[in-house]
Design an enzyme around this catalytic site. Structure first.
Site, PDB file in Angstrom:
ATOM      1  N   GLY A  96      14.179   0.169   2.297  1.00  0.00           N
ATOM      2  CA  GLY A  96      15.272  -0.511   1.608  1.00  0.00           C
ATOM      3  C   GLY A  96      14.776  -1.680   0.753  1.00  0.00           C
ATOM      4  N   GLU A 132      13.662  -0.150  -2.373  1.00  0.00           N
ATOM      5  CA  GLU A 132      14.849   0.257  -3.146  1.00  0.00           C
ATOM      6  C   GLU A 132      15.510  -0.940  -3.811  1.00  0.00           C
ATOM      7  OE1 GLU A 132      16.421   2.381   0.272  1.00  0.00           O
ATOM      8  OE2 GLU A 132      16.608   4.198  -0.946  1.00  0.00           O
ATOM      9  N   GLU A 157      10.475   5.930   5.341  1.00  0.00           N
ATOM     10  CA  GLU A 157      11.604   6.566   6.049  1.00  0.00           C
ATOM     11  C   GLU A 157      11.211   7.903   6.660  1.00  0.00           C
ATOM     12  OE1 GLU A 157      11.770   5.139   3.131  1.00  0.00           O
ATOM     13  OE2 GLU A 157      13.629   3.999   2.874  1.00  0.00           O
TER      14      GLU A 157
END
Lengths: 258, 257
Positions: A109, A112, A132
């Site tokens: 994240g 991202e 992930e």
């Protein structure tokens, strides 16, 4: 403004610096932190005193992924109903230029989030990854989409499948990162660039951002039509008149963002 | 705590002694690991402002312990898992590193010496690119550092023929900083290390960083990097102290910050 719990904000010289502030967990993103971040971004997007938004992490990392504890017991339906990624969609709608200053880890994240920003400055020792896959899931906040648009299918698959760490230098060579900077000077160099950007005519900067983002998704024909409209639109601005007048009068323009 | 090395910090200098004297301090997997741990200590310990790597007994390091080499061994994997992490740490260490080459430095032992910033050689020291004699290529960063130290042609000659290089010859081709007579060895090595440990450590680290960068970029890019480097150095306490001492006409006292 400082009633945020998970982020810290500092505004200087028309630049809002938002700092992820959970250093004890390497700024792992939890839902509330993302929510605060969206609120802060939207607030600065409408604040006339802010022209550029810089996003960075406090402590040793930018953001080392999402808070795994928070989602360990989730199932498909709770996630669908929670619709947490709607917050991330709002991040993509920020109109002002955003710059991520990344040091240490930007994982999952965190990566991202960095990819949500328009520009990316990285410390020489920064490391990026989508780990992930190693815990049996995959990116859910745009990782597969944004990385692919940036570096192409072939390269994106390799990084997403292996979950391996990407050095700042590799990220630079792949076109993910704008500048790789000595760790000691990351924020200073990011701010130097941000100040330069803050002096550009804000409406031009805004419409350029909008048009460039369209270029990523639109066909070239639609993109050209869109660009043209924005180009015409700028001729209604005071800054366009000031810019062109200054050019003819051989002096420096003074832009006001109107 | 360590079994194959000795590690101690005295007067701001970290002493890392390869310690398998009966095996000429040959590398084993455990030794790689212990060196890695020690290098990590050096990099985080703010008190340490110079690292000296030396060998116990009569040799510096004879390279990989051939006792552990088997027919099934995957040499690439050995380098990836054991040597590369060690050499990367050494490469990135932003403190001065001295190889005090007390005796023979052969194979990967020579590589280790090449990766250091300075090589002090005892009169008894020698260097051998031993790899070719068992049909292998110099590894552990050896062929990366060697041409940068002695030039491409000489590096090729040394690597291909694998002949013993005496301390005196090593000095002649620029492989070592100085050759030290036996009876002065300890004293001179200490003096050299102490001198480095009293210098502006951050600036030395930056010199290492940007000298290394210079091999990888254009002149124009280098000038921009240099501006970054000098900006960082300009923010150090040691720079302030250096300028102050200059105006006060006294010797500066650097803190390494």
């Amino acid at each position: 403004m400082n009633d945020f719990q998970y982020i810290r904000i500092n505004i200087e010289e028309q630049i809002a610096v938002i700092e992820l502030n959970r250093p004890h967990v390497l700024n792992a993103l939890n839902r509330n932190m993302v929510m605060e971040l969206v609120q802060a971004m939207e607030m600065h997007d409408r604040d006339d005193d802010v022209r550029v938004i810089v996003l960075t992490g406090r402590g040793r990392a930018f953001a080392a992924g999402a808070d795994i504890d928070e989602m360990a017991s989730d199932d498909s339906i709770t996630l669908e109903l929670l619709n947490q990624f709607a917050d991330w969609d709002r991040l993509a709608l920020i109109k002002k230029p955003t710059i991520a200053a990344v040091h240490g880890f930007a994982l999952g994240g965190g990566f991202e989030l960095a990819l949500c920003c328009d520009l990316l400055f990285a410390s020489e020792t920064a490391e990026f990854a989508f780990p992930e896959v190693n815990i049996g899931v995959m990116p859910g906040a745009g990782g597969t989409q944004r990385l692919t648009k940036l570096i192409g299918k072939t390269k994106a698959l390799e990084w997403l499948w292996t979950g391996e760490r990407m050095s700042a230098k590799e990220a630079y060579e792949l076109g993910i990162v704008n500048r790789v900077v000595a760790p000691e000077l990351l924020l200073e160099e990011t701010m130097r660039f941000a100040r330069k950007l803050a002096k550009q005519p804000p409406l031009s900067v805004r419409f350029i951002k909008e048009a460039v983002h369209k270029a990523v998704d639109y066909s070239i024909y639609e993109g050209m039509q869109f660009e043209r409209k924005n180009f015409y639109l700028l001729f209604s601005s005071e800054d366009q008149k000031e810019g062109m007048r200054a050019f003819i009068e051989k002096r420096k323009p003074h832009f006001q963002g109107r | 705590m360590y079994e194959t090395i000795r590690y101690e910090v005295r007067d701001r200098v970290a002493w890392l002694t390869l310690h398998r004297p009966d095996k000429l301090n040959a590398f084993t997997e455990q030794m790689n690991k212990e060196i890695i741990a020690a290098l990590k200590q050096v990099s985080v310990d703010e008190e340490v402002r110079c690292l000296v790597i030396t060998g116990a007994g009569r040799s510096f390091c004879s390279g990989e312990d051939l006792g552990g080499v088997t027919e099934e061994m995957n040499h690439g994997e050995v380098l990836r898992t054991r040597y590369a992490p060690m050499m990367k740490l050494l490469h990135r260490l932003e403190k001065p590193v001295v190889a005090a080459v007390n005796g023979v430095a052969a194979g990967a032992g020579m590589s280790l010496a090449l990766a250091c910033d300075f090589r002090l050689a005892s009169e008894k020291a020698s260097f051998i690119e031993a790899f070719i004699h068992v049909g292998l290529i110099p590894d552990a960063g050896n062929l990366y550092y060697l041409p940068r130290l002695v030039g491409h042609a000489k590096a090729l000659e040394l690597a291909v023929f694998g002949e013993k290089i005496t301390a005196k010859d090593a000095k002649e081709i620029g492989l070592v900083t100085s050759v030290i007579p036996e009876h002065l060895w300890d004293e001179e090595v200490h003096r050299f290390a102490q001198r480095l440990a009293n210098m502006p450590t951050k600036a030395i680290g930056l010199i290492k960083r940007y000298l290394r960068e210079s091999w990888n970029c254009t002149f124009e890019d280098y000038l921009e990097k240099e501006a970054h480097g000098q900006r960082i150095a300009g923010l150090t306490e040691d720079h302030q102290e250096g300028v102050r001492a200059f105006f006060e006409k006294r010797q500066p006292v650097f803190k390494g910050k």
